[in-house]
Design a protein around this motif. Structure first.
Motif, PDB file in Angstrom:
ATOM      1  N   ILE A 289       0.856  -1.186   0.000  1.00  0.00           N
ATOM      2  CA  ILE A 289       0.000   0.000   0.000  1.00  0.00           C
ATOM      3  C   ILE A 289       0.893   1.237   0.000  1.00  0.00           C
ATOM      4  CG2 ILE A 289      -1.763   1.328   1.216  1.00  0.00           C
ATOM      5  CD1 ILE A 289      -2.844  -1.210   2.382  1.00  0.00           C
ATOM      6  N   ASP A 290       0.800   2.015  -1.060  1.00  0.00           N
ATOM      7  CA  ASP A 290       1.562   3.255  -1.160  1.00  0.00           C
ATOM      8  C   ASP A 290       0.615   4.446  -1.166  1.00  0.00           C
ATOM      9  OD1 ASP A 290       4.305   2.308  -1.425  1.00  0.00           O
ATOM     10  OD2 ASP A 290       3.667   1.470  -3.339  1.00  0.00           O
TER      11      ASP A 290
ATOM     12  N   ASN B 292       7.175  -7.198  -6.807  1.00  0.00           N
ATOM     13  CA  ASN B 292       6.417  -8.362  -7.258  1.00  0.00           C
ATOM     14  C   ASN B 292       5.268  -8.700  -6.320  1.00  0.00           C
ATOM     15  OD1 ASN B 292       8.175  -8.866  -9.523  1.00  0.00           O
ATOM     16  ND2 ASN B 292       9.668  -9.694  -8.080  1.00  0.00           N
ATOM     17  N   ALA B 293       4.799  -7.726  -5.560  1.00  0.00           N
ATOM     18  CA  ALA B 293       3.705  -7.954  -4.614  1.00  0.00           C
ATOM     19  C   ALA B 293       2.478  -8.501  -5.326  1.00  0.00           C
ATOM     20  CB  ALA B 293       3.360  -6.654  -3.891  1.00  0.00           C
ATOM     21  N   ASP B 294       1.742  -9.365  -4.628  1.00  0.00           N
ATOM     22  CA  ASP B 294       0.541  -9.967  -5.202  1.00  0.00           C
ATOM     23  C   ASP B 294      -0.567  -8.930  -5.393  1.00  0.00           C
ATOM     24  OD1 ASP B 294       1.127 -13.076  -5.005  1.00  0.00           O
ATOM     25  OD2 ASP B 294       1.853 -12.152  -3.153  1.00  0.00           O
ATOM     26  N   VAL B 295      -0.653  -7.975  -4.474  1.00  0.00           N
ATOM     27  CA  VAL B 295      -1.648  -6.907  -4.559  1.00  0.00           C
ATOM     28  C   VAL B 295      -0.955  -5.577  -4.303  1.00  0.00           C
ATOM     29  CG1 VAL B 295      -3.719  -5.892  -3.515  1.00  0.00           C
ATOM     30  CG2 VAL B 295      -3.564  -8.368  -3.825  1.00  0.00           C
ATOM     31  N   LYS B 296      -1.215  -4.587  -5.161  1.00  0.00           N
ATOM     32  CA  LYS B 296      -0.663  -3.249  -4.975  1.00  0.00           C
ATOM     33  C   LYS B 296      -1.801  -2.240  -4.957  1.00  0.00           C
ATOM     34  CE  LYS B 296       3.662  -4.264  -7.437  1.00  0.00           C
ATOM     35  NZ  LYS B 296       4.544  -3.846  -8.560  1.00  0.00           N
TER      36      LYS B 296
ATOM     37  N   ALA C 271       2.504   2.716  -8.784  1.00  0.00           N
ATOM     38  CA  ALA C 271       3.018   1.647  -9.633  1.00  0.00           C
ATOM     39  C   ALA C 271       2.038   1.400 -10.784  1.00  0.00           C
ATOM     40  CB  ALA C 271       3.202   0.365  -8.815  1.00  0.00           C
ATOM     41  N   GLU C 272       2.566   0.992 -11.916  1.00  0.00           N
ATOM     42  CA  GLU C 272       1.727   0.799 -13.094  1.00  0.00           C
ATOM     43  C   GLU C 272       0.622  -0.223 -12.850  1.00  0.00           C
ATOM     44  OE1 GLU C 272       4.063  -0.127 -16.483  1.00  0.00           O
ATOM     45  OE2 GLU C 272       5.100   1.812 -16.521  1.00  0.00           O
ATOM     46  N   ASP C 273       0.885  -1.235 -12.020  1.00  0.00           N
ATOM     47  CA  ASP C 273      -0.096  -2.285 -11.774  1.00  0.00           C
ATOM     48  C   ASP C 273      -0.819  -2.105 -10.436  1.00  0.00           C
ATOM     49  OD1 ASP C 273       2.266  -2.731 -10.430  1.00  0.00           O
ATOM     50  OD2 ASP C 273       2.262  -4.904 -10.714  1.00  0.00           O
ATOM     51  N   ALA C 274      -0.761  -0.899  -9.853  1.00  0.00           N
ATOM     52  CA  ALA C 274      -1.447  -0.643  -8.578  1.00  0.00           C
ATOM     53  C   ALA C 274      -2.874  -0.169  -8.823  1.00  0.00           C
ATOM     54  CB  ALA C 274      -0.680   0.402  -7.771  1.00  0.00           C
ATOM     55  N   VAL C 275      -3.761  -0.524  -7.913  1.00  0.00           N
ATOM     56  CA  VAL C 275      -5.146  -0.083  -7.956  1.00  0.00           C
ATOM     57  C   VAL C 275      -5.268   1.232  -7.193  1.00  0.00           C
ATOM     58  CG1 VAL C 275      -7.525  -0.632  -7.309  1.00  0.00           C
ATOM     59  CG2 VAL C 275      -5.990  -2.450  -8.099  1.00  0.00           C
ATOM     60  N   LEU C 276      -5.810   2.266  -7.829  1.00  0.00           N
ATOM     61  CA  LEU C 276      -5.973   3.567  -7.173  1.00  0.00           C
ATOM     62  C   LEU C 276      -7.213   3.561  -6.294  1.00  0.00           C
ATOM     63  CD1 LEU C 276      -5.150   6.575  -6.887  1.00  0.00           C
ATOM     64  CD2 LEU C 276      -6.661   7.048  -8.836  1.00  0.00           C
ATOM     65  N   VAL C 277      -7.028   3.938  -5.025  1.00  0.00           N
ATOM     66  CA  VAL C 277      -8.143   4.056  -4.085  1.00  0.00           C
ATOM     67  C   VAL C 277      -8.108   5.460  -3.485  1.00  0.00           C
ATOM     68  CG1 VAL C 277      -9.207   3.203  -1.966  1.00  0.00           C
ATOM     69  CG2 VAL C 277      -8.122   1.591  -3.540  1.00  0.00           C
ATOM     70  N   ASP C 278      -9.101   6.282  -3.806  1.00  0.00           N
ATOM     71  CA  ASP C 278      -9.207   7.633  -3.261  1.00  0.00           C
ATOM     72  C   ASP C 278     -10.198   7.592  -2.105  1.00  0.00           C
ATOM     73  OD1 ASP C 278      -9.790  10.314  -2.668  1.00  0.00           O
ATOM     74  OD2 ASP C 278      -9.398  10.940  -4.737  1.00  0.00           O
ATOM     75  N   SER C 279      -9.684   7.827  -0.893  1.00  0.00           N
ATOM     76  CA  SER C 279     -10.504   7.688   0.310  1.00  0.00           C
ATOM     77  C   SER C 279     -11.171   8.983   0.752  1.00  0.00           C
ATOM     78  CB  SER C 279      -9.635   7.157   1.463  1.00  0.00           C
ATOM     79  OG  SER C 279      -8.674   8.137   1.851  1.00  0.00           O
ATOM     80  N   SER C 280     -11.103  10.026  -0.089  1.00  0.00           N
ATOM     81  CA  SER C 280     -11.640  11.328   0.308  1.00  0.00           C
ATOM     82  C   SER C 280     -13.097  11.244   0.750  1.00  0.00           C
ATOM     83  CB  SER C 280     -11.506  12.330  -0.852  1.00  0.00           C
ATOM     84  OG  SER C 280     -10.150  12.537  -1.187  1.00  0.00           O
ATOM     85  N   ARG C 281     -13.880  10.430   0.059  1.00  0.00           N
ATOM     86  CA  ARG C 281     -15.302  10.320   0.363  1.00  0.00           C
ATOM     87  C   ARG C 281     -15.683   8.912   0.823  1.00  0.00           C
ATOM     88  NH1 ARG C 281     -17.869  14.882  -1.527  1.00  0.00           N
ATOM     89  NH2 ARG C 281     -16.692  16.145  -3.018  1.00  0.00           N
ATOM     90  N   MET C 282     -14.706   8.185   1.330  1.00  0.00           N
ATOM     91  CA  MET C 282     -14.951   6.817   1.795  1.00  0.00           C
ATOM     92  C   MET C 282     -14.731   6.715   3.290  1.00  0.00           C
ATOM     93  SD  MET C 282     -12.906   4.714  -1.203  1.00  0.00           S
ATOM     94  CE  MET C 282     -13.417   3.067  -0.640  1.00  0.00           C
TER      95      MET C 282
END
Length: 218
Positions: free
Chosen positions: A7-8, A137-141, A193-204
């Motif tokens: 998690i970055d 090489n993390a399984d989830v980014k 990272a190119e293969d990371a999923v973006l999560v914006d927590s501003s409204r979460m």
């Protein structure tokens, strides 16, 4: 081989809080890389070293050992055998860590230990360059972020709850400066990272963010 989650994200995005909760739900080991860098920062501060005194920082690394232990399920950070957990969130410690973490010798001090752990255990790590450098090489980014205003308000509320006088605009300015420093530093800059999923927590809510990341791990 361990199952690795990276998690970055920028300062104040809630990475540590989220990573700890995901670790609890999944039974992973939470490796608090930020706390380890802050532990070294405390060592430098206690030695009277300024952030721009690179040679002194490098020398000080040689006699610093930062370890993480869990006591009654709570993370404790030790510097040369001394518990420094209560000092980790100090503003001067965060600023020192942000500057000194760009020094190659500081990064290499911690990198090998982190990678060895990840090879043998199911771990979740959070930081600025986990998915790009530490665990490529993390399984989830995941790249976890939020607006500057949201992050500043969270920090403002946190300090107010502790009875610490602070100014919201000053906190916003500090976060913007830290973002710029982290994203433009020469060594391992903050980036998605190119293969990371973006999560914006501003409204979460925290629960919504945790659930979203847990689903990625399934």
């Amino acid at each position: 081989m361990g199952y690795n989650v990276a998690i970055d994200g920028p300062a104040g995005a809630g990475k540590s809080t989220i990573a700890k909760l995901v670790a609890q739900k999944k039974g992973y080991i939470y490796v608090d890389t930020g706390a380890m860098y802050r532990g070294l920062a405390i060592h430098f501060l206690d030695q009277g070293i300024q952030a721009n005194e690179t040679e002194k920082v490098i020398l000080a690394c040689q006699d610093a050992e930062v370890t993480i232990q869990y006591e009654n399920g709570v993370q404790q950070v030790y510097l040369n055998g001394r518990n420094i957990t209560s000092r980790l969130r100090d503003e001067e410690v965060g600023n020192m860590a942000s500057v000194t973490s760009a020094i190659p010798q500081v990064r290499s001090k911690l990198l090998e230990l982190q990678q060895n752990l990840a090879r043998t255990q199911n771990v979740i790590m959070d930081g600025r360059d986990i998915g790009t450098c530490v665990l490529p090489n993390a399984d989830v980014k995941v790249f976890l972020t939020a607006s500057v205003q949201t992050r500043a308000k969270r920090r403002y509320d946190e300090l107010c709850e502790k009875g610490i006088a602070c100014d919201l605009k000053e906190i916003e300015a500090d976060i913007e400066q830290r973002d710029h420093r982290d994203m433009t530093r020469e060594i391992a800059p903050l980036k998605q990272a190119e293969d990371a999923v973006l999560v914006d927590s501003s409204r979460m809510t925290i629960e919504e963010v945790v659930d979203a990341i847990v689903k990625l791990c399934e």
